[in-house]
Design an enzyme around this catalytic site. Structure first.
Site, PDB file in Angstrom:
ATOM      1  N   ASN A   9      39.312  21.173-103.360  1.00  0.00           N
ATOM      2  CA  ASN A   9      38.715  19.996-103.277  1.00  0.00           C
ATOM      3  C   ASN A   9      39.568  19.091-103.790  1.00  0.00           C
ATOM      4  O   ASN A   9      39.596  18.910-105.167  1.00  0.00           O
ATOM      5  CB  ASN A   9      37.291  20.132-104.236  1.00  0.00           C
ATOM      6  CG  ASN A   9      36.583  18.799-104.348  1.00  0.00           C
ATOM      7  OD1 ASN A   9      36.868  17.869-103.603  1.00  0.00           O
ATOM      8  ND2 ASN A   9      35.653  18.603-105.104  1.00  0.00           N
ATOM      9  N   LYS A  11      39.345  15.706-103.811  1.00  0.00           N
ATOM     10  CA  LYS A  11      38.645  14.526-104.374  1.00  0.00           C
ATOM     11  C   LYS A  11      39.244  13.620-103.976  1.00  0.00           C
ATOM     12  O   LYS A  11      39.970  13.220-102.730  1.00  0.00           O
ATOM     13  CB  LYS A  11      38.703  14.821-105.880  1.00  0.00           C
ATOM     14  CG  LYS A  11      37.907  16.003-106.401  1.00  0.00           C
ATOM     15  CD  LYS A  11      37.701  16.037-107.683  1.00  0.00           C
ATOM     16  CE  LYS A  11      36.805  17.507-107.993  1.00  0.00           C
ATOM     17  NZ  LYS A  11      36.381  17.452-109.605  1.00  0.00           N
ATOM     18  N   HIS A 100      27.908  17.989-105.257  1.00  0.00           N
ATOM     19  CA  HIS A 100      28.785  18.058-106.014  1.00  0.00           C
ATOM     20  C   HIS A 100      28.282  17.224-107.324  1.00  0.00           C
ATOM     21  O   HIS A 100      27.921  16.048-106.926  1.00  0.00           O
ATOM     22  CB  HIS A 100      30.263  17.655-105.537  1.00  0.00           C
ATOM     23  CG  HIS A 100      31.387  17.822-106.687  1.00  0.00           C
ATOM     24  ND1 HIS A 100      31.439  16.924-107.783  1.00  0.00           N
ATOM     25  CD2 HIS A 100      32.257  18.820-106.797  1.00  0.00           C
ATOM     26  CE1 HIS A 100      32.624  17.626-108.540  1.00  0.00           C
ATOM     27  NE2 HIS A 100      32.836  18.787-107.886  1.00  0.00           N
ATOM     28  N   GLU A 102      29.953  15.377-109.303  1.00  0.00           N
ATOM     29  CA  GLU A 102      30.230  13.866-109.225  1.00  0.00           C
ATOM     30  C   GLU A 102      29.396  12.979-108.391  1.00  0.00           C
ATOM     31  O   GLU A 102      29.158  11.819-108.479  1.00  0.00           O
ATOM     32  CB  GLU A 102      31.477  13.839-108.927  1.00  0.00           C
ATOM     33  CG  GLU A 102      32.532  14.284-110.005  1.00  0.00           C
ATOM     34  CD  GLU A 102      33.936  14.988-109.678  1.00  0.00           C
ATOM     35  OE1 GLU A 102      34.297  14.999-108.428  1.00  0.00           O
ATOM     36  OE2 GLU A 102      34.371  15.753-110.741  1.00  0.00           O
ATOM     37  N   GLU A 170      29.011  25.261-110.674  1.00  0.00           N
ATOM     38  CA  GLU A 170      30.208  24.626-111.340  1.00  0.00           C
ATOM     39  C   GLU A 170      29.349  23.879-112.300  1.00  0.00           C
ATOM     40  O   GLU A 170      28.685  22.669-112.635  1.00  0.00           O
ATOM     41  CB  GLU A 170      30.417  23.319-110.329  1.00  0.00           C
ATOM     42  CG  GLU A 170      31.272  23.721-109.041  1.00  0.00           C
ATOM     43  CD  GLU A 170      32.303  22.764-108.817  1.00  0.00           C
ATOM     44  OE1 GLU A 170      33.372  22.985-108.649  1.00  0.00           O
ATOM     45  OE2 GLU A 170      31.936  21.559-108.332  1.00  0.00           O
ATOM     46  N   GLY A 176      36.993  19.466-114.719  1.00  0.00           N
ATOM     47  CA  GLY A 176      38.188  18.639-115.082  1.00  0.00           C
ATOM     48  C   GLY A 176      38.318  18.395-116.721  1.00  0.00           C
ATOM     49  O   GLY A 176      39.036  17.567-117.276  1.00  0.00           O
ATOM     50  N   SER A 214      37.540  23.704-113.697  1.00  0.00           N
ATOM     51  CA  SER A 214      38.772  23.932-114.554  1.00  0.00           C
ATOM     52  C   SER A 214      39.394  25.479-114.211  1.00  0.00           C
ATOM     53  O   SER A 214      39.921  26.006-115.233  1.00  0.00           O
ATOM     54  CB  SER A 214      38.598  23.957-116.074  1.00  0.00           C
ATOM     55  OG  SER A 214      38.115  22.578-116.580  1.00  0.00           O
TER      56      SER A 214
END
Ligand code: PGA
Length: 251
Positions: A9, A11, A100, A102, A170, A176, A214
């Site tokens: 991904n 991003k 996701h 985010e 996730e 991250g 991660s």
């Protein structure tokens, strides 16, 4: 044994040249690795605007497929800035990520919105990768299973099948941050998800369930060795061909 699905991904990272270089590096490296190709399927999700360049690089090989990082919950019309599932299909995407964390956090996407996106992805004939996961506060309060169960029940529309959907677990606090759950916690959650899917979708216990958050070449071996982990969704470490491929090799 089903193949592990290794998803990059990307991003909102990189110039057009970076995207061209990254996909070229991935393809060049993968060619020389028949064993890894036998064990893993590769999917990259570039920013929308770089999809044509990635598609162009990939045209002659089918070892790597590509997809979108998101799509609109609407189908077409006056939605400035949105990209529809149908447009992604038209650009030869085979997968689209939905829900996701985010997107859920930065764009206020609810489970209902995610379900509508998944419906559009399925209607366009693509596979949806539906992301679920708890926040750190929710895990601290022991709510991870109830949070994920609720996301699964509300984010997966009736059209969900074993073939058209992949789940990505996730944990929000692992994305991250360099932090990951213990292997026992990852395996326990994946087994929990598989059980929940069995009750929700015909043959759901066989659905691919990926881990994300991660993942790097150092921890990929033990994560991918967890019984119920069918692949991983990789952010940061997918931006270099070397680490992306090293993760697959760890399988
Ligand atoms: P990360 O991102 O690998 O950088 O933690 C994972 C993701 O958001 O899918």
């Amino acid at each position: 044994m089903t193949k592990k699905l290794i998803v990059g991904n990307w991003k909102m990272n990189g110039s057009l040249d970076d995207a061209k270089r990254l996909i070229a590096d991935i393809l060049n490296t993968i060619y020389g690795m028949p064993e890894t190709l036998e064990k893993c399927d590769f999917l990259v999700c570039p920013p929308f605007i770089h999809i044509p360049a990635v598609r162009h690089a990939i045209t002659t090989v089918d070892t790597v497929v590509f997809g979108g990082q998101d799509c609109s919950a609407s189908t077409n019309g006056a939605y400035t800035g949105d990209v529809s599932a149908e447009m992604l299909k038209d650009s030869k995407c085979s997968y689209v990520i939905a829900g996701h964390s985010e997107r859920r956090k930065n764009h206020g996407e609810s489970d209902e919105t995610v379900a509508q996106k998944v419906r559009n992805i399925h209607a366009a004939g693509m596979i949806a990768i539906v992301c679920v996961g708890e926040t750190e506060a929710q895990r601290d309060q022991g709510q991870q299973e109830s949070v994920v169960a609720q996301q699964l029940s509300k984010s997966l529309p009736d059209c969900t099948t074993l073939e058209n959907t992949v789940i990505a677990y996730e944990p929000v606090w692992a994305i991250g941050t360099g932090k990951t759950p213990t292997m026992d916690a990852i395996q326990a959650m994946h087994a929990f998800i598989r059980k929940a899917l069995a009750g929700q979708v015909q043959g759901g216990e066989q659905m691919r369930v990926l881990y994300g958050g991660s993942v790097d070449p150092a921890n990929a071996g033990e994560i991918l060795a967890c019984k119920d982990v069918d692949g991983c969704l990789i952010g940061g470490a997918s931006l270099k061909a070397e680490s992306y491929i090293a993760i697959a090799q760890a399988a």
